[in-house]
Design a protein around this motif. Structure first.
Motif, PDB file in Angstrom:
ATOM      1  N   ARG A 283       0.750  15.961  -6.889  1.00 49.91           N
ATOM      2  CA  ARG A 283       0.612  16.853  -5.740  1.00 49.91           C
ATOM      3  C   ARG A 283      -0.347  17.989  -6.079  1.00 49.91           C
ATOM      4  O   ARG A 283      -1.197  18.360  -5.266  1.00 49.91           O
ATOM      5  N   GLN A 284      -0.245  18.505  -7.324  1.00 43.22           N
ATOM      6  CA  GLN A 284      -1.122  19.613  -7.730  1.00 43.22           C
ATOM      7  C   GLN A 284      -2.595  19.220  -7.755  1.00 43.22           C
ATOM      8  O   GLN A 284      -3.463  20.002  -7.381  1.00 43.22           O
ATOM      9  N   VAL A 285      -2.875  17.969  -8.218  1.00 39.99           N
ATOM     10  CA  VAL A 285      -4.290  17.583  -8.349  1.00 39.99           C
ATOM     11  C   VAL A 285      -4.862  17.071  -7.021  1.00 39.99           C
ATOM     12  O   VAL A 285      -6.002  16.616  -6.977  1.00 39.99           O
ATOM     13  N   GLY A 286      -4.074  17.117  -5.966  1.00 41.97           N
ATOM     14  CA  GLY A 286      -4.590  16.694  -4.666  1.00 41.97           C
ATOM     15  C   GLY A 286      -4.748  15.179  -4.550  1.00 41.97           C
ATOM     16  O   GLY A 286      -5.764  14.660  -4.111  1.00 41.97           O
ATOM     17  N   TRP A 287      -3.713  14.496  -4.966  1.00 37.29           N
ATOM     18  CA  TRP A 287      -3.728  13.030  -4.995  1.00 37.29           C
ATOM     19  C   TRP A 287      -4.099  12.426  -3.630  1.00 37.29           C
ATOM     20  O   TRP A 287      -4.897  11.500  -3.556  1.00 37.29           O
ATOM     21  N   GLU A 288      -3.533  12.969  -2.585  1.00 36.72           N
ATOM     22  CA  GLU A 288      -3.724  12.347  -1.278  1.00 36.72           C
ATOM     23  C   GLU A 288      -5.204  12.331  -0.894  1.00 36.72           C
ATOM     24  O   GLU A 288      -5.749  11.285  -0.533  1.00 36.72           O
ATOM     25  N   GLN A 289      -5.865  13.488  -1.024  1.00 38.33           N
ATOM     26  CA  GLN A 289      -7.293  13.523  -0.724  1.00 38.33           C
ATOM     27  C   GLN A 289      -8.065  12.612  -1.665  1.00 38.33           C
ATOM     28  O   GLN A 289      -9.003  11.921  -1.265  1.00 38.33           O
ATOM     29  N   MET A 290      -7.638  12.616  -2.929  1.00 39.64           N
ATOM     30  CA  MET A 290      -8.351  11.871  -3.961  1.00 39.64           C
ATOM     31  C   MET A 290      -8.403  10.381  -3.630  1.00 39.64           C
ATOM     32  O   MET A 290      -9.459   9.755  -3.603  1.00 39.64           O
TER      33      MET A 290
ATOM     34  N   ASP B 171      -1.216  16.784 -20.855  1.00 38.77           N
ATOM     35  CA  ASP B 171      -1.078  17.702 -19.718  1.00 38.77           C
ATOM     36  C   ASP B 171      -1.793  17.213 -18.474  1.00 38.77           C
ATOM     37  O   ASP B 171      -1.426  17.538 -17.351  1.00 38.77           O
ATOM     38  N   LYS B 172      -2.873  16.431 -18.692  1.00 41.72           N
ATOM     39  CA  LYS B 172      -3.705  16.037 -17.554  1.00 41.72           C
ATOM     40  C   LYS B 172      -3.290  14.681 -16.969  1.00 41.72           C
ATOM     41  O   LYS B 172      -3.780  14.294 -15.914  1.00 41.72           O
ATOM     42  N   GLN B 173      -2.500  13.976 -17.704  1.00 43.74           N
ATOM     43  CA  GLN B 173      -2.158  12.621 -17.239  1.00 43.74           C
ATOM     44  C   GLN B 173      -1.069  12.668 -16.169  1.00 43.74           C
ATOM     45  O   GLN B 173      -0.122  13.459 -16.268  1.00 43.74           O
ATOM     46  N   VAL B 174      -1.212  11.810 -15.176  1.00 43.08           N
ATOM     47  CA  VAL B 174      -0.304  11.834 -14.027  1.00 43.08           C
ATOM     48  C   VAL B 174       0.252  10.457 -13.688  1.00 43.08           C
ATOM     49  O   VAL B 174       1.232  10.327 -12.962  1.00 43.08           O
ATOM     50  N   ILE B 175      -0.385   9.385 -14.202  1.00 43.88           N
ATOM     51  CA  ILE B 175       0.021   8.017 -13.856  1.00 43.88           C
ATOM     52  C   ILE B 175       0.120   7.201 -15.144  1.00 43.88           C
ATOM     53  O   ILE B 175      -0.833   7.166 -15.931  1.00 43.88           O
ATOM     54  N   GLY B 176       1.252   6.537 -15.358  1.00 41.79           N
ATOM     55  CA  GLY B 176       1.392   5.624 -16.493  1.00 41.79           C
ATOM     56  C   GLY B 176       1.335   4.194 -15.997  1.00 41.79           C
ATOM     57  O   GLY B 176       2.050   3.833 -15.051  1.00 41.79           O
ATOM     58  N   LEU B 177       0.473   3.383 -16.617  1.00 48.41           N
ATOM     59  CA  LEU B 177       0.285   1.997 -16.163  1.00 48.41           C
ATOM     60  C   LEU B 177       0.036   1.075 -17.346  1.00 48.41           C
ATOM     61  O   LEU B 177      -0.501   1.497 -18.381  1.00 48.41           O
ATOM     62  N   VAL B 178       0.378  -0.193 -17.174  1.00 46.14           N
ATOM     63  CA  VAL B 178       0.052  -1.228 -18.152  1.00 46.14           C
ATOM     64  C   VAL B 178      -1.269  -1.874 -17.743  1.00 46.14           C
ATOM     65  O   VAL B 178      -1.532  -2.062 -16.553  1.00 46.14           O
ATOM     66  N   GLU B 179      -2.059  -2.218 -18.751  1.00 45.17           N
ATOM     67  CA  GLU B 179      -3.336  -2.875 -18.466  1.00 45.17           C
ATOM     68  C   GLU B 179      -3.105  -4.181 -17.710  1.00 45.17           C
ATOM     69  O   GLU B 179      -2.087  -4.860 -17.914  1.00 45.17           O
TER      70      GLU B 179
ATOM     71  N   LEU C  66       0.802  -1.228   0.000  1.00 48.33           N
ATOM     72  CA  LEU C  66       0.000   0.000   0.000  1.00 48.33           C
ATOM     73  C   LEU C  66       0.837   1.281   0.000  1.00 48.33           C
ATOM     74  O   LEU C  66       0.340   2.357  -0.319  1.00 48.33           O
ATOM     75  N   MET C  67       2.115   1.139   0.363  1.00 50.87           N
ATOM     76  CA  MET C  67       2.931   2.357   0.501  1.00 50.87           C
ATOM     77  C   MET C  67       3.168   3.094  -0.802  1.00 50.87           C
ATOM     78  O   MET C  67       3.549   4.269  -0.795  1.00 50.87           O
ATOM     79  N   LYS C  68       2.957   2.406  -1.934  1.00 56.72           N
ATOM     80  CA  LYS C  68       3.122   3.101  -3.213  1.00 56.72           C
ATOM     81  C   LYS C  68       2.157   4.286  -3.321  1.00 56.72           C
ATOM     82  O   LYS C  68       2.446   5.260  -4.014  1.00 56.72           O
ATOM     83  N   LEU C  69       1.020   4.203  -2.594  1.00 57.19           N
ATOM     84  CA  LEU C  69       0.029   5.281  -2.640  1.00 57.19           C
ATOM     85  C   LEU C  69       0.562   6.591  -2.070  1.00 57.19           C
ATOM     86  O   LEU C  69       0.154   7.673  -2.502  1.00 57.19           O
ATOM     87  N   VAL C  70       1.458   6.481  -1.108  1.00 54.00           N
ATOM     88  CA  VAL C  70       1.868   7.705  -0.401  1.00 54.00           C
ATOM     89  C   VAL C  70       3.208   8.256  -0.897  1.00 54.00           C
ATOM     90  O   VAL C  70       3.763   9.187  -0.315  1.00 54.00           O
ATOM     91  N   LEU C  71       3.725   7.684  -1.989  1.00 59.06           N
ATOM     92  CA  LEU C  71       5.027   8.149  -2.492  1.00 59.06           C
ATOM     93  C   LEU C  71       5.056   9.638  -2.854  1.00 59.06           C
ATOM     94  O   LEU C  71       6.058  10.308  -2.592  1.00 59.06           O
ATOM     95  N   PRO C  72       3.966  10.202  -3.469  1.00 62.33           N
ATOM     96  CA  PRO C  72       4.058  11.635  -3.809  1.00 62.33           C
ATOM     97  C   PRO C  72       4.349  12.502  -2.593  1.00 62.33           C
ATOM     98  O   PRO C  72       5.062  13.512  -2.709  1.00 62.33           O
TER      99      PRO C  72
END
Lengths: 616, 616
Positions: B242-249, B197-205, B156-162
């Motif tokens: 950080r700008q889009v408020g990831w933690e709250q999100m 500009d809006k994308q923040v996370i890159g992931l493989v399906e 779960l710690m990957k969530l709090v890296l930012p």
């Protein structure tokens, strides 16, 4: 044991020359093939395979440089034992990074062909084809050229490749045996696309001042464009070379230059450069990273410091790895990476490039698929099915001329363990004489028993005769083999009788008997079931007995076991109940097979073994 | 020897937990550093380095994907002994292909930090920086989330890296410890350029049907877009997050889903997917080859059969390498390539990316540069300078609580040889009691001698007491150590006196004396000159004597040597005159140093050795 001459001194060399390289499972589908592949040429023009039937959320894999599965051709001239060993490191580096099927065109002398044919046949890397071309047949075309380079006549053979390779082969990458890949060879092949219509040869500039002719007073190199080009890595556009009359072209240039120059200094490279000086339009200059030359006075540094990536390292100093260079450590590490790489790990498929396996690989595949991974003995059964990669005559070796009643020593060893038995000095001659006297050439089924002893000391003066040996035995410096741990393994040899014996004497098979024997070539083979520790010799001697071989002990023969650390398998036997259970299951299967083959006669083996089992 | 408790049973485990990984030379210039690198960030924006000052015949190296020498950032969460071992294979695969400087951001518990800090510090790979972040400090941010995945809280710690990574770190690649690279990580980093500009996370399906919710009746996965995404490989655009408020999100989404779902099944991956389902604009889909997932019911095949190339393999089944798959053999071979890879070979420079070495590396560099390669002893001198890569507590190991008068066993072993000495069962307690009785804690300079014996048999019943041992000695089943080959090595211990001794007794130093000793921590260290076979213990005992240590033999202490194959170095000693000559040269240097340090008092060592030299 089937010993051959000069056993003591030549033991290690003879064994190393039979070196079996390490083991792996055959868990893949492709195969090497000899001669040109059928139906592969059609793949060369296939379109990129990036049609996808997935839903829209599927991602797009990056576009390849070349059509996926395009077959690439590589030619290498390789002669003698040492080059055959060196070329393996090149091949490992090339296969490590490659993603395309490869066809290797190997111009070899008889020694190299023998080694490499066996190696590729047993290596069984998927999607590799190998063709051999006889270097001796090409010699006449170049032997008139005086040459001072250490590569000898073989270096010059690159000149005649357009004529020697199959006429329908359009393009090929030519490599020296002393190059190491650090990238995918497909990127090199893709550079053919940069050739203009008139260009026929792709080369990297020479990374030394050799051809500038200012290295020393009176240094007179062959003519070249500027620094000239290095021929360790060449892209040859073969069909265009044939069209422009390459053969006449280079012969004319070489003949003319040899009017004023005494010989080539750098073999083919001098002639390639002289032709290019005359016809500069023939050459496509390749990026320097495709042939980073670590010669004695290399100028390569300015290439690799600026480039984003090294592609091919060329050890083109006679000093090879010992060459002086500011970055020698880093380059050596790249080379050692592939020198040390376990080639069995290259037995991996090119995903999505179908490559039909040969029938034996298909059978093996099926046998492996039938293994039950939950079976605690599946490890044993996989080992039985393993196919070893074989590098014959790993060290230079001239087979001695055949002699009457000849005998050959067969043994196995691993890279990290010295050999653990030394035969008597005179054993080779004595065995040949015994075979003559006992008239064993007639096809008589006899296994000659060589009594075995052991010493527990690392420092040990080897007895020169049976008298010496008996004295050491009486002094407690020698024991009969496995006297402490497992005397029944050799008890039927009857050491007491052997002490006094003047003539060969018969002994009878008994349970657990595992003598070292000299047998005819056509005797039954070892049973591959017993690959680890235990029962390999016992089963073999049992089968010899079942086939009614006489067991005849030789009164002057002996061999002595030297101390060594217990093998991993013997430790497994001692400490793992599963290992012992599996060995028991394999023994039971062996007995069933004996009964099937030899009927009631095989009953005695089962009866004899209805006793508590020991660790043989 | 400095033995510690439960010596017999725990011998191997304790030693393995101290495992020293293999040796290499330090022939390079870069270094790892702890904390963020200074002055490196500036390199991130450098233009491609393809300005060349050469003449026109110079070739053009291919254009890199990224500016040469751009620093890439990688974050990995790693906790415990097993993950710390697994991550090394990932790191080796990543370093093998990389051509850029890397900064590793490791979120670790105390165990992993201890192991990895030592490992990277001693590994000394050029152009690697490592920062550690305390996982325990991050726990409170995620410990409220119920989770059923085997990765536990750490997944779960990957969530709090930012929030956890430095605020000026803009982008990072996040990796699970169970991935293997088969390509250059710079190609993955280059995919940041594809983000809108809006994308923040890159992931493989995700390459399984898990999130479709049809795997079994009543299977209720967390919400996801289609098959969802796998979080084994993530591109995180940290400053945008950080700008889009990831933690709250993510907290809002997780809290809401946990109203109806009992727990996460796949740790962070469930929460990432739930957020993306709600905000699909955040995600950039990466090509499938960047996370080829070998889970139990993988759909990865359609990815890797069509792609030109695999990039990253993800062993995301709890079965890891034992997972069932049609192409398991090929995937395993890729993994084994890096599992078996000698990490010392990664000590190679990134050519053209300057990376200032730390002072100690600079000194070493100079010392190595001063070695004369023509000197026949240069191999010895290089070995003296070698820096070992150290992986502490290779196997899970809890240090026991400290006890008064504690003693620790220090030993060395290689991967292919079992340990060759076994101490008496009671030795640990006996040594502690002796230290107490002899009042050695006071700083008295004493070396306690543990008499050594040897058996020549692999099967051997270990004596439980001195009485037992003496009986075996009398029966010829044991000998005093090296009785046959080199009795003078232990003669001063005076075995005859030891038989009868009831109390500790003093012995005097003599030439060639090399007993096994228990010494205080602050005693002189072994001399690194004597790295191979010969003279390491002799030199050490001589130095103890020079520093006026008392040599005190303990009457109830003993240790027994088991048979093993002679080491490669001992064979070199026996068969190579050069090896012996070099050893002699090193002995002479050692004596000169002794004279310098201890003056006239050291004369006795030289005098004692003015005799024919033996093979000690």
């Amino acid at each position: 044991m089937m010993p051959r001459g000069r056993p003591r001194a030549l033991g290690a060399a003879a064994l190393l020359s039979l070196l079996l390289l390490l083991i792996g499972f055959f868990l893949f589908r492709g195969h090497p093939e000899y001669g040109r592949p059928h139906g592969v040429a059609a793949l060369e023009g296939d379109p990129p395979a990036d049609h996808r039937g997935h839903n829209s959320s599927d991602c797009v894999p990056p576009r390849p440089l070349l059509p996926k599965c395009e077959l690439l051709h590589v030619a290498i001239v390789c002669a003698g034992h040492n080059s055959s060993r060196e070329v393996v490191t090149l091949v490992k580096s090339m296969l490590f990074y490659r993603k395309n099927p490869l066809h290797l065109h190997l111009v070899t002398d008889a020694v190299a062909r023998n080694i490499l044919e066996t190696l590729f046949h047993t290596w069984m890397v998927p999607a590799i084809w190998v063709s051999f071309y006889d270097a001796d047949e090409l010699k006449t075309q170049i032997s008139w050229i005086p040459n001072k380079h250490y590569s000898g006549l073989y270096g010059l053979m690159k000149l005649v490749l357009p004529g020697a390779l199959p006429p329908d082969l359009a393009r090929v990458i030519v490599l020296d045996t002393d190059v190491t890949f650090t990238s995918d060879i497909a990127e090199l092949w893709a550079l053919f696309a940069n050739f203009s219509d008139k260009q026929v040869i792709g080369l990297v500039e020479n990374q030394s001042d050799w051809y500038l002719g200012n290295l020393w007073r009176n240094h007179r190199p062959w003519p070249a464009l500027g620094r000239g080009f290095n021929t360790g890595v060449i892209l040859l556009w073969l069909d265009r070379l044939r069209q422009v009359g390459w053969e006449q072209m280079w012969k004319l240039t070489a003949t003319r230059e040899l009017l004023t120059l005494p010989a080539t200094s750098l073999a083919d490279q001098d002639i390639f450069n002289a032709v290019i000086k005359e016809h500069p339009g023939l050459v496509q200059t390749l990026p320097c990273v495709w042939n980073v030359q670590l010669s004695d006075h290399t100028l390569a540094e300015r290439c690799y410091l600026e480039a984003s990536d090294l592609k091919v390292i060329h050890w083109n100093s006679p000093k090879k790895l010992r060459v002086k260079n500011k970055h020698a450590g880093s380059f050596r590490n790249l080379y050692l990476t592939f020198l040390e790489y376990d080639g069995n790990l290259l037995r991996r498929e090119l995903f999505g490039c179908p490559s039909p396996p040969p029938p034996e690989a298909e059978q093996l595949q099926q046998a492996l698929a039938q293994l039950d991974e939950e079976d605690p003995c599946s490890g044993f059964r996989q080992q039985q099915l393993s196919v070893h990669r074989v590098h014959i005559t790993f060290l230079p070796h001239e087979p001695p001329p055949p002699r009457p009643n000849d005998v050959t020593l067969v043994a196995q060893l691993s890279m990290d363990r010295d050999i653990d038995f030394l035969p008597a000095h005179s054993l080779y001659d004595y065995l040949r004489a015994s075979i003559e006297q006992l008239e064993l050439r007639s096809g008589r089924k006899v296994a000659l028993v060589v009594p075995a002893f052991e010493t527990l000391h690392y420092h040990f003066s080897f007895p020169s005769s049976k008298v010496d040996l008996l004295a050491l035995l009486d002094a407690g410096a020698l024991y009969t083999f496995r006297y402490h741990e497992w005397p029944q393994g050799h008890a039927p040899t009857d050491y007491a009788r052997w002490r006094e014996a003047q003539a060969p004497y018969h002994v009878q098979w008994a349970a657990d008997y595992e003598p070292y024997v000299v047998v005819p070539r056509d005797c039954p083979r070892y049973d591959p079931r017993f690959v680890g520790f235990g029962w390999n010799k016992v089963a073999h001697v049992m089968e010899l007995d079942a086939q009614e071989y006489e067991l005849l002990v030789l009164p002057e023969a002996f061999t002595i076991h030297l101390p060594h650390t217990p093998s991993l398998d013997s430790s497994r036997f001692r400490f793992s109940p599963t290992y012992r259970d599996c060995l028991q299951a394999l023994k039971d299967e062996f007995h069933q097979d004996l009964s099937r083959h030899y009927g009631a006669a095989a009953l005695k083996y089962l009866t004899a073994l209805q006793q508590p089992q020991g660790p043989t």
